[in-house]
Design a protein around this motif. Structure first.
Motif, mmCIF file in Angstrom:
data_model
loop_
_atom_site.group_PDB
_atom_site.id
_atom_site.type_symbol
_atom_site.label_atom_id
_atom_site.label_comp_id
_atom_site.label_asym_id
_atom_site.label_seq_id
_atom_site.Cartn_x
_atom_site.Cartn_y
_atom_site.Cartn_z
ATOM 1 N N PHE A 137 -14.820 -5.667 -86.634
ATOM 2 C CA PHE A 137 -14.305 -5.831 -85.421
ATOM 3 C C PHE A 137 -13.615 -4.885 -84.979
ATOM 4 C CE2 PHE A 137 -15.197 -10.441 -86.455
ATOM 5 C CZ PHE A 137 -14.377 -10.400 -87.484
ATOM 6 N N ARG A 138 -14.206 -4.341 -83.666
ATOM 7 C CA ARG A 138 -13.783 -3.144 -82.763
ATOM 8 C C ARG A 138 -13.931 -3.321 -81.644
ATOM 9 N NH1 ARG A 138 -16.010 2.604 -83.526
ATOM 10 N NH2 ARG A 138 -15.596 2.670 -81.442
ATOM 11 N N GLY A 139 -13.396 -2.941 -80.645
ATOM 12 C CA GLY A 139 -13.540 -3.011 -79.185
ATOM 13 C C GLY A 139 -14.252 -1.691 -78.725
ATOM 14 N N GLN A 140 -14.417 -1.675 -77.464
ATOM 15 C CA GLN A 140 -15.169 -0.517 -77.176
ATOM 16 C C GLN A 140 -14.296 0.793 -77.145
ATOM 17 O OE1 GLN A 140 -13.411 -2.384 -75.149
ATOM 18 N NE2 GLN A 140 -12.370 -1.087 -73.725
ATOM 19 N N GLY A 141 -13.105 0.747 -77.458
ATOM 20 C CA GLY A 141 -12.180 1.972 -77.312
ATOM 21 C C GLY A 141 -12.011 2.383 -76.019
ATOM 22 N N THR A 142 -11.100 3.311 -75.995
ATOM 23 C CA THR A 142 -10.641 4.210 -74.906
ATOM 24 C C THR A 142 -10.661 5.578 -75.132
ATOM 25 O OG1 THR A 142 -9.070 4.141 -72.811
ATOM 26 C CG2 THR A 142 -8.232 3.916 -75.146
ATOM 27 N N GLN A 143 -11.121 6.441 -74.025
ATOM 28 C CA GLN A 143 -11.415 7.900 -74.292
ATOM 29 C C GLN A 143 -10.140 8.743 -73.865
ATOM 30 O OE1 GLN A 143 -14.058 9.554 -75.722
ATOM 31 N NE2 GLN A 143 -12.907 11.453 -75.429
ATOM 32 N N VAL A 144 -9.758 9.381 -74.796
ATOM 33 C CA VAL A 144 -8.652 10.332 -74.402
ATOM 34 C C VAL A 144 -9.235 11.587 -74.558
ATOM 35 C CG1 VAL A 144 -6.422 11.236 -75.347
ATOM 36 C CG2 VAL A 144 -6.970 8.885 -75.176
ATOM 37 N N THR A 145 -8.975 12.603 -73.367
ATOM 38 C CA THR A 145 -9.400 13.917 -73.382
ATOM 39 C C THR A 145 -8.435 14.657 -72.951
ATOM 40 O OG1 THR A 145 -11.557 13.368 -72.749
ATOM 41 C CG2 THR A 145 -11.166 15.494 -72.362
ATOM 42 N N VAL A 146 -7.965 15.828 -73.678
ATOM 43 C CA VAL A 146 -6.742 16.707 -73.535
ATOM 44 C C VAL A 146 -7.532 18.115 -73.411
ATOM 45 C CG1 VAL A 146 -4.682 17.548 -74.531
ATOM 46 C CG2 VAL A 146 -5.339 15.250 -75.086
ATOM 47 N N SER A 147 -7.341 18.467 -72.184
ATOM 48 C CA SER A 147 -7.918 19.650 -71.663
ATOM 49 C C SER A 147 -7.307 20.202 -70.458
ATOM 50 C CB SER A 147 -9.304 19.512 -71.566
ATOM 51 O OG SER A 147 -9.881 20.738 -70.888
#
Length: 122
Positions: free
Chosen positions: A111-121
């Motif tokens: 079971f997992r969702g679509q996730g959320t993208q974290v970009t550190v730049s």
């Protein structure tokens, strides 16, 4: 059915902060330990943090200890991840997961969702 909807990701400069949320449904949320997991491009999943069912005990990967804080609101069926002092190496897709039994770091992969993208730049 078990569902997770993650949100709160985005683009942030090094040293910045973000707060991620995960809304859970389809099961009795307050019966389960929960985790945050991340996956960077070209790499396997990395467990980030876990929390017990009541929310009083937490565990962290060494890579995020002292910078990230996991919490939960069982009345809202929601899991959170407060991320501070972000680094470029924190860049990844973050998702929540339901844990196995009373483990803080072993989680269900089915079971997992679509996730959320974290970009550190910068």
């Amino acid at each position: 059915q078990v569902q997770f909807v993650e949100s709160g990701g985005g683009l942030v400069q090094p040293g910045g902060s973000l707060r991620l949320s995960c809304e859970a449904s389809g099961f009795t949320f307050n019966n389960y330990y929960m985790s945050w997991v991340r996956q960077a491009p070209g790499k396997g999943p990395e467990w980030v943090s876990g929390i017990n069912s009541a929310g009083g005990n937490t565990r962290y990967a060494d890579s995020v200890k002292g910078r990230f804080t996991i919490s939960r609101d069982n009345a809202k069926n929601t899991l959170y991840l407060e991320m501070n002092s972000l680094k470029p190496e924190d860049t990844a897709l973050y998702y929540c997961a339901r844990n196995l039994g009373s483990s803080y770091s072993r989680y269900e992969v089915v079971f997992r969702g679509q996730g959320t993208q974290v970009t550190v730049s910068s």
